[in-house]
Every structure is written in structure tokens, then in C-alpha cells.
Write a protein that holds these residues in place. Structure first.
Motif, PDB file in Angstrom:
ATOM      1  N   VAL A  42      34.731  56.736  49.483  1.00 48.78           N
ATOM      2  CA  VAL A  42      34.120  57.405  48.346  1.00 48.78           C
ATOM      3  C   VAL A  42      32.809  58.001  48.690  1.00 48.78           C
ATOM      4  N   THR A  43      32.624  59.245  48.207  1.00 48.00           N
ATOM      5  CA  THR A  43      31.574  60.119  48.979  1.00 48.00           C
ATOM      6  C   THR A  43      30.914  61.126  47.709  1.00 48.00           C
ATOM      7  N   HIS A  44      29.754  61.629  47.939  1.00 48.45           N
ATOM      8  CA  HIS A  44      29.178  62.426  47.075  1.00 48.45           C
ATOM      9  C   HIS A  44      29.329  64.055  47.875  1.00 48.45           C
ATOM     10  N   SER A  45      29.430  63.885  49.220  1.00 50.36           N
ATOM     11  CA  SER A  45      29.272  65.020  49.895  1.00 50.36           C
ATOM     12  C   SER A  45      30.606  65.651  50.085  1.00 50.36           C
ATOM     13  N   ASP A  46      30.446  67.180  49.801  1.00 45.75           N
ATOM     14  CA  ASP A  46      31.485  68.069  49.964  1.00 45.75           C
ATOM     15  C   ASP A  46      32.015  68.224  51.423  1.00 45.75           C
ATOM     16  N   GLU A  47      30.985  68.334  52.331  1.00 50.11           N
ATOM     17  CA  GLU A  47      31.070  68.238  53.805  1.00 50.11           C
ATOM     18  C   GLU A  47      32.066  66.938  54.367  1.00 50.11           C
ATOM     19  N   VAL A  48      31.838  66.069  53.831  1.00 51.22           N
ATOM     20  CA  VAL A  48      32.552  64.827  54.219  1.00 51.22           C
ATOM     21  C   VAL A  48      33.954  64.987  53.713  1.00 51.22           C
ATOM     22  N   SER A  49      34.088  65.454  52.416  1.00 49.78           N
ATOM     23  CA  SER A  49      35.464  65.414  51.896  1.00 49.78           C
ATOM     24  C   SER A  49      36.311  66.786  52.627  1.00 49.78           C
ATOM     25  N   GLU A  50      35.548  67.550  53.161  1.00 49.29           N
ATOM     26  CA  GLU A  50      36.098  68.727  53.947  1.00 49.29           C
ATOM     27  C   GLU A  50      37.188  67.928  54.800  1.00 49.29           C
ATOM     28  N   ARG A  51      36.869  66.733  55.420  1.00 46.26           N
ATOM     29  CA  ARG A  51      37.704  66.309  56.427  1.00 46.26           C
ATOM     30  C   ARG A  51      38.992  65.722  55.892  1.00 46.26           C
ATOM     31  N   ALA A  52      38.952  65.325  54.714  1.00 40.07           N
ATOM     32  CA  ALA A  52      39.979  64.748  53.908  1.00 40.07           C
ATOM     33  C   ALA A  52      41.181  65.405  53.744  1.00 40.07           C
ATOM     34  N   GLN A  53      42.335  64.835  53.755  1.00 34.46           N
ATOM     35  CA  GLN A  53      43.543  65.671  53.362  1.00 34.46           C
ATOM     36  C   GLN A  53      44.041  65.629  51.756  1.00 34.46           C
ATOM     37  N   ARG A  54      43.124  64.824  51.165  1.00 33.64           N
ATOM     38  CA  ARG A  54      43.399  64.496  49.696  1.00 33.64           C
ATOM     39  C   ARG A  54      41.986  64.277  49.001  1.00 33.64           C
ATOM     40  N   VAL A  55      41.909  64.980  47.789  1.00 31.61           N
ATOM     41  CA  VAL A  55      40.332  64.684  47.284  1.00 31.61           C
ATOM     42  C   VAL A  55      40.781  64.413  45.768  1.00 31.61           C
ATOM     43  N   ILE A  56      40.389  63.209  45.471  1.00 27.47           N
ATOM     44  CA  ILE A  56      40.812  62.871  44.094  1.00 27.47           C
ATOM     45  C   ILE A  56      39.207  62.882  43.382  1.00 27.47           C
ATOM     46  N   ARG A  57      39.077  63.689  42.182  1.00 24.05           N
ATOM     47  CA  ARG A  57      38.100  63.882  41.521  1.00 24.05           C
ATOM     48  C   ARG A  57      38.149  63.063  40.206  1.00 24.05           C
ATOM     49  N   LEU A  58      37.255  62.090  39.844  1.00 23.18           N
ATOM     50  CA  LEU A  58      36.911  61.360  38.724  1.00 23.18           C
ATOM     51  C   LEU A  58      36.024  61.837  37.800  1.00 23.18           C
ATOM     52  N   ARG A  59      36.379  61.760  36.458  1.00 23.42           N
ATOM     53  CA  ARG A  59      35.373  62.023  35.518  1.00 23.42           C
ATOM     54  C   ARG A  59      35.420  61.110  34.316  1.00 23.42           C
ATOM     55  N   ASP A  60      34.323  60.505  33.716  1.00 25.99           N
ATOM     56  CA  ASP A  60      34.398  59.666  32.588  1.00 25.99           C
ATOM     57  C   ASP A  60      35.696  58.489  32.833  1.00 25.99           C
ATOM     58  N   GLY A  61      35.954  57.978  34.092  1.00 23.09           N
ATOM     59  CA  GLY A  61      36.862  57.036  33.905  1.00 23.09           C
ATOM     60  C   GLY A  61      38.202  57.224  34.135  1.00 23.09           C
ATOM     61  N   LYS A  62      38.566  58.816  34.272  1.00 20.61           N
ATOM     62  CA  LYS A  62      39.827  59.277  34.466  1.00 20.61           C
ATOM     63  C   LYS A  62      39.861  60.028  35.548  1.00 20.61           C
ATOM     64  N   VAL A  63      41.213  60.376  36.132  1.00 21.05           N
ATOM     65  CA  VAL A  63      41.427  61.392  37.211  1.00 21.05           C
ATOM     66  C   VAL A  63      41.147  62.756  36.674  1.00 21.05           C
ATOM     67  N   GLU A  64      40.162  63.390  37.332  1.00 14.66           N
ATOM     68  CA  GLU A  64      40.120  64.805  36.810  1.00 14.66           C
ATOM     69  C   GLU A  64      40.966  65.757  37.412  1.00 14.66           C
ATOM     70  N   ARG A  65      41.072  65.631  39.046  1.00 14.25           N
ATOM     71  CA  ARG A  65      41.847  66.334  39.597  1.00 14.25           C
ATOM     72  C   ARG A  65      42.337  65.606  40.847  1.00 14.25           C
ATOM     73  N   ASP A  66      43.485  65.861  41.458  1.00 13.59           N
ATOM     74  CA  ASP A  66      44.039  65.269  42.503  1.00 13.59           C
ATOM     75  C   ASP A  66      44.558  66.178  43.390  1.00 13.59           C
ATOM     76  N   GLU A  67      44.009  66.685  44.436  1.00 17.09           N
ATOM     77  CA  GLU A  67      44.609  67.740  45.151  1.00 17.09           C
ATOM     78  C   GLU A  67      44.729  67.322  46.450  1.00 17.09           C
ATOM     79  N   ARG A  68      45.795  67.796  47.320  1.00 13.19           N
ATOM     80  CA  ARG A  68      46.368  67.654  48.512  1.00 13.19           C
ATOM     81  C   ARG A  68      46.040  68.970  49.221  1.00 13.19           C
ATOM     82  N   LYS A  69      45.669  68.868  50.485  1.00  5.27           N
ATOM     83  CA  LYS A  69      45.379  69.893  51.389  1.00  5.27           C
ATOM     84  C   LYS A  69      46.568  69.716  52.390  1.00  5.27           C
ATOM     85  N   ASN A  70      46.890  70.881  53.147  1.00  3.74           N
ATOM     86  CA  ASN A  70      47.746  70.582  54.314  1.00  3.74           C
ATOM     87  C   ASN A  70      47.419  71.654  55.403  1.00  3.74           C
TER      88      ASN A  70
END
Lengths: 459, 229
Positions: free
Chosen positions: B201-229
């Protein structure tokens, strides 16, 4: 390692592992407590004082009751002791006037008891007179006891050097005497006492023996028997003999000699008035053959005396009864001590619980971490319970050590006899450990019941 | 991207906050696969922490299913849940959460201790892991003797101790300066390279840069679930 584990059954392995784990839990507990040394110490103080006071108090109580019982046993548990007592209503009539008070045991009483009760073995009548004893120019205020040759055996008070007088000497009312312990040093600082002569009034008495010291004067024995003066019990002055109290020295002469030389009237002069008393015998000890007959004999003697004495000018002391009373008193004492102990340990336990609750709150986060890392509820309970038991057991050990040391110190400085019964440290220690469990359960449960998420969020 | 190791299906979580019923998660369904490096992002109050707690078996969903390593853990009793946490999950917290009275080695050993592993074995594993995060020289130091970065490295070693299915990290760099923070992230990169599954779990975009999948939540629901390759 793997080769080794194969040889051991899986069940045994689980056992070994859980023991190892328990040992680590204990080590961890010690570490946690050690980090808060001062707090741990303050926490256990209640238990320390509780345990140590229980042991010390029991030791003192045991010592006192031992002394008392020893004192009573000296009188002989087969014995019944009769004593002359000045009747209370005549105590105050002697002022100003010359008036002879006539009271007490008589030779007739003795003969009557002898004739009536077959279970009676030996009777020791005695007279006690307070007189000055002279050796040359040395004068000692002394209690002179006229008695019979079997006094020694009856009272379990023996001759240390020389001999006691014989029946022959009694019959011929010879002027022989046995000195109480301490008296030879006072009268004959240089010469050998045995074979020398002492003077009382106008008569000389030949010293034939010296008595052994009496058992230490246990002043506490008095409280055990409702006012009967036992401190002079083993042949000291009866309550009515003369004016003096608590004589230091004693001298023993044949009863017949005492009767012939001193007569039966004791005259006492105080400033402006004088009083006189006529007493045939001051004391008589009855030995009952069988210990089971003591109580019955006591009742018969009591009835016999009641029938023949108009006034209550005697008292009957039954050491066996006193012994039973003393045992009863001791039981009550033990119960009271037990109650005090229970209260102090309860207070100690509450102290521990209080601190443990504070500790649990303080370590909420640690609990959360441990839960997150796989600790089950029972692991958490175990952790806090172990800490609690360690605390109270450590308190118990310190308490036992102090509790064993304090009676020694008391014995040394106060010259009071103390006896640490072998079970008291064990019981006190076990109770303290038990207190750890009882008062640790609740805080430990509180710790285990915390929600891990909440606990992790705790600052 | 096969090898499903965790799956949540229509998970909802409600709890009472005082007198107000809060719906922290309103029907979240996600699949997690072995070897993924995932970050969960979103504004505060979006349910990130609740989701992480559920994934970490610290909490149970009000409704929905959570299948971890083939086991349905959403209805497990407390004791079993504890063992699952100990064996399948490795936690790294924002505030390190080391136990203060234990030294580095002992802290790393804690999860193994609760699994009842033999002492010698745990000691061996802990020593190896401490070495791996670069604390081989400080095995017997206590947490207060270490810097924040070092403490967090101990926490990472601890998370690895029981060789878990998933490593969960809750803002692991939040309390660290940028150097120590990137140190930790480098450790995570290494772990990812070794095939570990990471959820952070992180707030920082810089950190999430390193990940291959970013899940964004909003109001208790999945807003976006993107995979990078």
C-alpha cells in the motif's frame, strides 16, 4: 539432525518442541521483567512481605506455643496439681488487726484422696515458706520448699550434683537441704556447697545436693491457662505463700522438717500491721497411673475437695487439660495467622494484577505485532501468565528467604524461641505462585482478547 | 501469469465507528498470482488499509470469500487464522513494529517461534536473513540502537522468515528518508526478482512506478486495476 529426528517418534518430538518453547517463553518473560526492574521489584513487594510475614509469624507462634507446651509438659501430663489459694473474700480483712487466716490444703485432704481414689499412684505434698538463708554472713532471700523424696521424679526436675533426700531422712525430719540452681554460687562463692551448712532462723541444714536448672521461664504460658500462675509451677512459690513474688532462689528440705521447724503459721509484718496465715500444705501433686484416667480422677478430686472445703481455698491444675487448651489456642492462633496471611497475599495479588493490567495496555502494540506474526490467543495468554507467575514466584522466593532469616534475627536479639515448621516455606511459596496464576489470568485474557487490527493501530 | 495464490470474491467489510456504520469495502473482487509486484493506491479512507488487513488475515470480511493458497480463510476460526498469518503472510509495517526488548535475531525469529520451529533451525534462518538484508554485523543490537532504515530492513527479514506466500507492506517507506526508502525498495525489487509475491500500500507514485500492477481504490471499490509489462 534429520537422522536424529527419525529415531524419535513424532509425538516425542512435539513434546520436546513444546518444552523448548515453554523454556523460551520463560526466558522471554524474565527478559521483559528485567527491562522494568524497578517496576517489577515494586510489584512483588506485596507478595514478598506477605510471604515473609506469614513464615516469620508462624515461626514465632510455633516457638511460643512450643515453650508453653514444654512448660506444661514439665508439670507432667499424668499429674493433677492441687494448690492452696487464699480465699478472695478474706484478702482485705487483715489490715490493722491481728487475724490468722486459716485456709488451704490439709494433710486430711491428702489422706482422703489416697484412700478414695485407687488410680492415684504417688502424692507429693509440699509446703513453701519464704525465709532468709544464711551462710556465714551471706544472706539470700529464698523460697524454702518442704517436700517428699519423690518430688524429683514427679516433677521431672532432677538433682544435678549430690543427691535428693531419702524417705528415711523425711521420716526422721532431718535437717538436710538441696539447693536450687544458682544458689550455691550465691551462698558459697569459693567453697564447695555440698557438705557445707546453711542457716535458716536458728537451725542449720546440711547441703546434700544441687538441683538442675528449671526449664526457661516462659512467661507466655500464663496467657494460656486463664490466670493460673504457671511460671512458678515446677515447685516455685504458690500464689499465697508469703508476700514475695517471683523468687530467684529455691531450697528443698524434707516436708517433716519444714513442718517441725517453721510450724504452720506464717506471720508477716508490714509497716504498721501484721498478718498471719495458717496453711498446712501449699501444694500437692497427684500422679495418675493411666493417662486416660486423668480427667476422671480430676473430677473425683474436685468433688472430694468441694465436699470438704467450705471456701474455695484451693485450685486444681490439670496439665493435660492445660495442654489441650494450649493446643486449642495454637489452632486458633494458626487460623488467625492464616487469615492475616490470606489478606496480605490477596493485597499482593491485587497489586500484581493492577500492574499487569497496566503492562498489558502499555504493550498493546507488541501484542498486535505478535498476533500479526502468528501468535494464537493462547500464546499471548501464556506469555503474560508466565510473566505474572515469574513475578509472584520471585516475590515468593525473596519472601521465603526473608521469612527464614527474620525468626533467626528475632531469636538472636529478643531471645525468643522461634520454630520454622518445615512445611511453612513450601506452602507460602506455593500460594504465592498460585496467586500469580489467579491474578494473572484476567490481564492475560484481556491481552489475548484484543483485536489484532486495533492493537496494531495503538500508539 | 497463471498460478493463482490468492483470490477475493465480492468482499464487503462494514464496521461500526461509534454509532455510524462504515462501509469500508463494497464488493471487491481481485486475483493475485505468484510473483506479482502489486501496489494498492488511493486517497485516505478509500479502504486500502481494510483491504490489506483482510488480505493479511488480521480481519474477516463481513461477506464475500477470501481464498488463500487454496484455503477459504474468510470463515476460519481465530486460532487457525493465526497459524495462517504466521505461515503464509509476511508483514512489513510503516512504523517497523519491531519488539523493543528483542534483538535483531530474536525479532526475525518471532514468526518461527510461533510456528514451533526448533531453536537451532530458527537461529540459522534468522542469521541468513539478517545477512541478506545487510545487518549481518548487528545481529545482537536492539531496535533502539538501529536507524529507521535498518529497523525496516529487520522487519523485511522478519517478513521473509517463514517463507510466506505473500509479503504485505503498508507504506513501508512512509517513515524513512529518501535514501533509506530507496534502500528498502531495492530490497523489494530483489525479492520480486526472486519470484516473491509483494502487495504494497502506498501513496507515492514514485514507489508504484516500480510495481508491475497498480490497483486503485476509491470509496471501497476498485477504480482501476492496471498491469504494466
Amino acid at each position: 539432525m534429520s537422522a536424529k529426528t527419525k529415531a524419535i517418534s513424532p509425538h516425542a518430538l512435539v513434546g520436546v518442541a513444546s518444552v523448548q518453547r515453554f523454556v523460551r517463553t520463560v526466558q522471554l518473560g524474565i527478559k521483559s521483567l528485567w527491562l522494568r526492574k524497578l517496576r517489577s521489584l515494586l510489584t512483588v513487594l506485596g507478595i514478598v512481605f506477605g510471604v515473609c510475614s506469614v513464615i516469620a509469624m508462624l515461626a514465632i507462634g510455633e516457638g511460643l506455643s512450643f515453650e508453653a507446651q514444654e512448660q506444661i509438659r514439665r508439670l507432667g501430663s499424668n499429674n493433677i496439681i492441687l494448690r492452696s489459694v487464699k480465699p478472695p473474700e478474706e484478702r482485705r480483712t487483715t489490715s490493722e488487726r491481728s487475724y490468722v487466716v486459716d485456709y488451704g490444703l490439709t494433710y486430711q485432704d491428702i489422706n482422703r484422696i489416697k484412700a478414695t481414689i485407687p488410680s492415684v499412684e504417688i502424692l507429693v505434698p509440699s509446703r513453701n515458706i519464704r525465709k532468709d538463708v544464711w551462710s556465714g554472713t551471706r544472706r539470700i532471700d529464698c523460697d524454702i520448699m518442704g517436700t517428699v523424696p519423690w518430688y524429683e521424679e514427679m516433677r521431672n526436675h532432677r538433682v544435678e550434683r549430690g543427691r535428693f533426700f531419702t524417705e528415711e531422712e523425711l521420716e526422721r525430719s532431718e535437717n538436710v537441704c538441696v539447693l536450687g540452681n544458682g544458689l550455691p554460687e550465691a551462698l558459697f562463692p569459693i567453697d564447695e556447697a555440698i557438705g557445707s551448712k546453711v542457716r535458716v532462723d536458728g537451725d542449720y541444714y546440711r547441703v546434700i545436693g544441687v538441683m538442675e536448672p528449671k526449664s526457661r521461664q516462659a512467661t507466655t504460658a500464663n496467657s494460656q491457662n486463664g490466670g493460673n500462675d504457671l511460671s512458678g509451677g515446677a515447685g516455685g512459690p504458690p500464689p499465697a505463700a508469703g508476700a514475695g513474688v517471683g523468687a530467684a532462689y529455691e531450697m528443698y528440705i524434707p516436708l517433716t522438717a519444714a513442718k517441725n521447724r517453721f510450724g504452720e503459721t506464717i506471720v508477716e509484718r508490714t509497716s504498721g500491721s501484721f498478718s498471719a496465715e495458717r496453711v498446712e500444705l501449699h501444694e500437692a501433686t497427684v500422679k495418675v497411673k493411666n493417662i486416660n484416667d486423668v480427667v476422671e480422677t480430676w473430677h473425683i478430686i474436685s468433688d472430694l475437695m468441694k465436699a470438704n472445703h467450705k471456701k474455695v481455698d484451693y485450685e486444681i491444675i490439670v496439665p493435660l487439660d492445660l495442654l489441650r487448651q494450649a493446643e486449642r489456642t495454637k489452632r486458633i492462633f494458626t487460623i488467625v495467622l492464616g487469615a492475616i496471611a490470606a489478606i496480605s497475599l490477596l493485597v499482593g495479588g491485587i497489586g500484581i494484577m493492577n500492574i499487569m493490567l497496566a503492562t498489558v495496555t502499555e504493550r498493546t502494540r507488541e501484542i498486535g505485532i505478535r498476533r500479526a506474526l502468528g501468535a494464537k490467543r493462547k500464546d499471548i495468554i501464556m506469555q503474560f501468565l508466565v510473566e505474572c507467575v515469574l513475578l509472584s514466584a520471585a516475590g515468593g522466593i525473596i519472601g521465603v528467604i526473608l521469612g527464614l532469616a527474620i525468626p533467626q534475627v528475632i531469636s538472636f536479639f529478643a531471645e525468643l524461641r522461634t520454630i520454622v515448621t518445615f512445611w511453612s516455606p513450601f506452602v507460602a511459596f506455593s500460594i504465592s505462585a498460585l496467586i500469580g496464576v489467579v491474578f494473572g489470568i484476567y490481564p492475560a485474557m484481556r491481552a489475548a482478547d484484543m483485536d489484532p487490527v486495533e492493537a496494531l493501530r495503538h500508539e | 501469469m497463471s498460478d493463482l495464490i490468492a483470490q477475493i470474491v465480492d468482499v464487503r467489510k462494514q464496521y461500526m465507528m461509534g454509532l455510524v456504520l462504515v462501509e469500508a469495502l463494497r464488493g471487491v473482487s481481485l486475483d493475485f498470482h505468484r510473483g506479482e509486484y502489486i501496489t494498492i493506491m488511493g486517497p485516505s479512507g478509500c479502504g486500502k488499509s481494510t483491504l490489506l488487513n483482510l488480505l493479511g488475515c488480521l480481519d474477516r470480511p463481513t461477506s464475500g470469500k477470501y481464498i488463500l493458497g487454496g484455503q477459504d480463510v474468510s470463515t476460519m476460526p481465530d486460532d487457525e487464522l493465526s497459524s495462517v498469518r504466521g505461515m503464509r503472510i509476511g508483514f512489513v509495517f510503516q512504523s517497523y513494529n519491531l519488539i523493543q526488548q528483542l534483538n535483531v535475531l530474536e525479532n526475525i525469529e518471532v514468526p518461527l517461534y510461533y510456528q514451533g520451529r526448533p531453536e537451532e533451525e530458527s537461529r540459522e534462518i534468522a542469521t541468513r536473513l539478517a545477512d541478506r538484508v545487510g545487518l549481518g554485523e548487528r545481529l545482537h543490537h536492539r531496535p533502539y540502537e538501529l536507524s529507521g532504515g535498518q529497523q525496516q530492513r529487520v522487519a523485511v527479514a522478519r517478513a521473509l522468515a517463514s517463507d510466506p506466500l505473500i509479503i504485505l507492506a503498508d507504506e513501508p517507506t512512509g517513515n524513512l528518508d529518501s535514501t533509506s526508502g530507496s534502500d528498502i525498495l531495492n530490497v523489494f525489487d530483489e525479492l520480486h526478482a526472486q519470484g516473491k509475491t509483494l502487495i504494497m500500500v502506498t501513496h507515492s507514485d514514485e514507489v508504484s512506478e516500480r510495481a508491475q500492477r497498480v490497483i486503485r481504490l476509491r470509496d471501497g471499490k476498485v477504480e482501476r486495476d492496471e498491469r504494466k509489462n
